[in-house]
Write a protein that holds these residues in place. Sequence first.
Motif, PDB file in Angstrom:
ATOM      1  N   PHE A 115       0.835  -1.191   0.000  1.00 24.78           N
ATOM      2  CA  PHE A 115       0.000   0.000   0.000  1.00 24.78           C
ATOM      3  C   PHE A 115       0.880   1.255   0.000  1.00 24.78           C
ATOM      4  O   PHE A 115       0.661   2.179  -0.789  1.00 24.78           O
ATOM      5  N   SER A 156       2.546   1.729  -3.326  1.00 25.91           N
ATOM      6  CA  SER A 156       1.651   2.230  -4.371  1.00 25.91           C
ATOM      7  C   SER A 156       1.495   3.746  -4.272  1.00 25.91           C
ATOM      8  O   SER A 156       1.364   4.424  -5.296  1.00 25.91           O
ATOM      9  N   ILE A 157       1.528   4.273  -3.067  1.00 24.44           N
ATOM     10  CA  ILE A 157       1.451   5.731  -2.880  1.00 24.44           C
ATOM     11  C   ILE A 157       2.694   6.408  -3.459  1.00 24.44           C
ATOM     12  O   ILE A 157       2.596   7.368  -4.228  1.00 24.44           O
ATOM     13  N   MET A 216      -4.612   2.622  -6.556  1.00 28.02           N
ATOM     14  CA  MET A 216      -3.966   3.512  -5.576  1.00 28.02           C
ATOM     15  C   MET A 216      -2.839   4.303  -6.229  1.00 28.02           C
ATOM     16  O   MET A 216      -2.623   5.461  -5.901  1.00 28.02           O
ATOM     17  N   ASN A 239      -3.083   8.470  -6.370  1.00 28.42           N
ATOM     18  CA  ASN A 239      -1.985   9.265  -5.826  1.00 28.42           C
ATOM     19  C   ASN A 239      -1.297  10.075  -6.911  1.00 28.42           C
ATOM     20  O   ASN A 239      -0.829  11.191  -6.645  1.00 28.42           O
ATOM     21  N   VAL A 286      -9.254   1.816  -3.845  1.00 27.54           N
ATOM     22  CA  VAL A 286      -9.341   3.206  -3.421  1.00 27.54           C
ATOM     23  C   VAL A 286     -10.673   3.428  -2.700  1.00 27.54           C
ATOM     24  O   VAL A 286     -11.712   2.964  -3.147  1.00 27.54           O
TER      25      VAL A 286
END
Length: 151
Positions: free
Chosen positions: A43, A46-47, A78, A82, A106
């Motif tokens: 996670f 991915s940001i 994601m 972002n 999301v």
Amino acid sequence: MIAANSVYFLGLEFGAAYRFLSLAITGLSSYKTIKKDVWSTTFEESIITGIYLAHLIADTDIFKNYSVSLAGFSLGTMVIINCLWELQRMKRFDLIYDCLFLGGVVDISDFGKETIDVVTNNVMSTYSKKDLILRMLLKTVDFGVEPIGVS
């Protein structure tokens, strides 16, 4: 043959049933811990990837004369959201033509008018209300999220 002094649970002698339940609970607990660690790491990645993607699109000449459309599945959504947030922060509303979200993780509350304004044409989300994997798996690691991939 059942011994008179043995205790049985679910067809197993109590000692065996206890060991089975103990192993099952320990295994489930370990699985949740490992899954949560893996989920948290991917996670976060991915940001970071979404932010890098925004800078790659905005700050280089790679896509200078091209229309850019983004498509993402699962955690790829994601990355896209972002990227859009970073482009919004950079005030670059001229770069992304379409966005397609497929079975996205999301949170639906993350979509605001400002986020969608970064996309010049269409924002599309495909989903299934019957996606039990997304619905159940995501709930085990992030209880407060309502993913776009199921609603």
